[in-house]
Design a protein around this motif. Structure first.
Motif, PDB file in Angstrom:
ATOM      1  N   ARG A  69      35.338  23.561  19.819  1.00 50.26           N
ATOM      2  CA  ARG A  69      35.711  24.964  19.950  1.00 50.26           C
ATOM      3  C   ARG A  69      37.202  25.070  20.241  1.00 50.26           C
ATOM      4  O   ARG A  69      37.746  24.349  21.077  1.00 50.26           O
ATOM      5  CB  ARG A  69      34.919  25.617  21.078  1.00 50.26           C
ATOM      6  CG  ARG A  69      33.410  25.578  20.878  1.00 50.26           C
ATOM      7  CD  ARG A  69      32.952  26.561  19.835  1.00 50.26           C
ATOM      8  NE  ARG A  69      32.998  27.942  20.310  1.00 50.26           N
ATOM      9  CZ  ARG A  69      32.829  28.993  19.536  1.00 50.26           C
ATOM     10  NH1 ARG A  69      32.634  28.837  18.229  1.00 50.26           N
ATOM     11  NH2 ARG A  69      32.878  30.207  20.040  1.00 50.26           N
ATOM     12  N   ARG A  72      44.933  26.904  21.401  1.00 53.56           N
ATOM     13  CA  ARG A  72      44.641  25.490  21.147  1.00 53.56           C
ATOM     14  C   ARG A  72      44.724  25.171  19.658  1.00 53.56           C
ATOM     15  O   ARG A  72      45.146  24.080  19.275  1.00 53.56           O
ATOM     16  CB  ARG A  72      43.248  25.125  21.686  1.00 53.56           C
ATOM     17  CG  ARG A  72      42.944  23.635  21.581  1.00 53.56           C
ATOM     18  CD  ARG A  72      41.562  23.273  22.064  1.00 53.56           C
ATOM     19  NE  ARG A  72      41.323  21.841  21.902  1.00 53.56           N
ATOM     20  CZ  ARG A  72      40.150  21.234  22.108  1.00 53.56           C
ATOM     21  NH1 ARG A  72      39.098  21.939  22.506  1.00 53.56           N
ATOM     22  NH2 ARG A  72      40.024  19.931  21.915  1.00 53.56           N
ATOM     23  N   THR A 106      40.398  27.867  21.069  1.00 48.44           N
ATOM     24  CA  THR A 106      41.018  29.165  21.258  1.00 48.44           C
ATOM     25  C   THR A 106      42.169  29.287  20.262  1.00 48.44           C
ATOM     26  O   THR A 106      42.562  28.318  19.610  1.00 48.44           O
ATOM     27  CB  THR A 106      41.579  29.307  22.676  1.00 48.44           C
ATOM     28  OG1 THR A 106      42.600  28.309  22.864  1.00 48.44           O
ATOM     29  CG2 THR A 106      40.491  29.126  23.725  1.00 48.44           C
ATOM     30  N   ARG A 107      42.731  30.469  20.160  1.00 46.76           N
ATOM     31  CA  ARG A 107      43.884  30.664  19.278  1.00 46.76           C
ATOM     32  C   ARG A 107      45.038  29.729  19.680  1.00 46.76           C
ATOM     33  O   ARG A 107      45.668  29.090  18.839  1.00 46.76           O
ATOM     34  CB  ARG A 107      44.335  32.120  19.345  1.00 46.76           C
ATOM     35  CG  ARG A 107      45.450  32.472  18.359  1.00 46.76           C
ATOM     36  CD  ARG A 107      45.954  33.886  18.648  1.00 46.76           C
ATOM     37  NE  ARG A 107      44.891  34.871  18.619  1.00 46.76           N
ATOM     38  CZ  ARG A 107      44.560  35.584  17.548  1.00 46.76           C
ATOM     39  NH1 ARG A 107      45.214  35.415  16.414  1.00 46.76           N
ATOM     40  NH2 ARG A 107      43.588  36.479  17.609  1.00 46.76           N
ATOM     41  N   GLY A 150      36.569  35.020  20.975  1.00 48.22           N
ATOM     42  CA  GLY A 150      37.851  34.405  21.262  1.00 48.22           C
ATOM     43  C   GLY A 150      37.951  32.930  20.944  1.00 48.22           C
ATOM     44  O   GLY A 150      38.900  32.266  21.389  1.00 48.22           O
ATOM     45  N   GLN A 151      37.025  32.412  20.130  1.00 52.31           N
ATOM     46  CA  GLN A 151      37.065  31.004  19.755  1.00 52.31           C
ATOM     47  C   GLN A 151      36.574  30.824  18.317  1.00 52.31           C
ATOM     48  O   GLN A 151      35.822  31.652  17.798  1.00 52.31           O
ATOM     49  CB  GLN A 151      36.189  30.151  20.692  1.00 52.31           C
ATOM     50  CG  GLN A 151      36.695  30.067  22.117  1.00 52.31           C
ATOM     51  CD  GLN A 151      35.850  29.120  22.947  1.00 52.31           C
ATOM     52  OE1 GLN A 151      34.617  29.137  22.867  1.00 52.31           O
ATOM     53  NE2 GLN A 151      36.490  28.287  23.748  1.00 52.31           N
TER      54      GLN A 151
END
Length: 255
Positions: A197, A202, A199-200, A239-240
């Motif tokens: 997974r 990452r 995030t933006r 968000g992921q």
């Protein structure tokens, strides 16, 4: 530019974004009894695979020698695993696959995770023969999102293809047909599912950690992250997004 220099300035994003390795891989190695002796983790980077080895290693004879040529990555590895260094379970040294700096016949397993595609076969094999104990094994591991068919994997591939400065697919891992150059005694193959997974932030860091894509301080980096944001917005949930990797493990012998 040397292979180690390709990652100068990328240690932070590398540590923050690159995927870890499945616990099932560590369990498999432990079940084979391969994590009871001394291990050389060559091209250890920031220590992502080193951590897996330390988590599954057992017995009084177990320890890891992490060998890494890039000074930024080496410093991050040593700093993040300082308790293991203090406990004597980990040593960190400058070196390459061709010149590890390890004593002769000092390790029972050599590992290289996300690194062996940078190794020159002939001098590397010579060094492996020098440092491995009789009957020792060699393990090459790669996390690879290519070949996994998901909508987001396809979208990520499209962005990567648009900004690659080289053929990233050729640089990603050693073709199986060329592995006998490192493992002349033959090898077995295991694969493990490894969905990750992101995030933006990452996801941006992941792209910045890749040697054939623009570095975070490069002019093209912002254009690349805008394209990544478009893919993220199409496929993100809560968000992921999930970039699905397959972890390929090749366990071989010298003879």
């Amino acid at each position: 530019m040397s292979h180690a220099d390709r990652f100068l300035g990328r240690a932070g994003v590398y540590a923050a974004a690159r995927p870890e390795y499945p616990a099932a891989l560590g369990g498999w190695l432990g079940g084979l009894g391969l994590l009871a002796g001394r291990v050389a983790d060559v091209g250890a980077g920031t220590g992502l695979f080193t951590r897996l080895l330390l988590a599954h290693g057992t017995g009084p004879g177990f320890a890891v020698d992490a060998v890494e040529p890039n000074p930024d990555m080496r410093a991050r590895l040593e700093g993040s695993l300082e308790p293991e260094v203090a406990a004597g379970r980990l040593s960190v040294r400058a070196g390459t696959s061709e010149a590890t700096g390890l004593p002769a016949r000092s390790v029972s397993l050599i590992t290289a995770a996300q690194a062996a595609h940078w190794f020159a076969p002939v001098p590397t094999l010579r060094e492996f023969r020098r440092v491995l104990r009789p009957g020792g094994r060699i393990l090459f591991v790669w996390n690879d999102w290519r070949g996994v068919q998901t909508p987001f994997n396809a979208a990520y591939r499209e962005v990567v293809a648009g900004f690659s400065r080289e053929d990233g697919e050729l640089l990603s891992r050693v073709p199986e047909s060329e592995l006998p150059g490192f493992m002349p005694g033959g090898f077995e193959v295991r694969t493990f599912e490894n969905p990750v997974r992101f995030t933006r932030e990452r996801l941006h860091a992941l792209a910045g950690s890749v040697s054939y894509l623009p570095a975070p301080d490069a002019p093209e980096f912002s254009a690349m992250t805008r394209r990544l944001d478009g893919a993220f917005e199409r496929y993100g949930v809560d968000g992921q997004v999930t970039l699905t990797y397959c972890t390929h493990a090749f366990l071989g012998r010298l003879d």
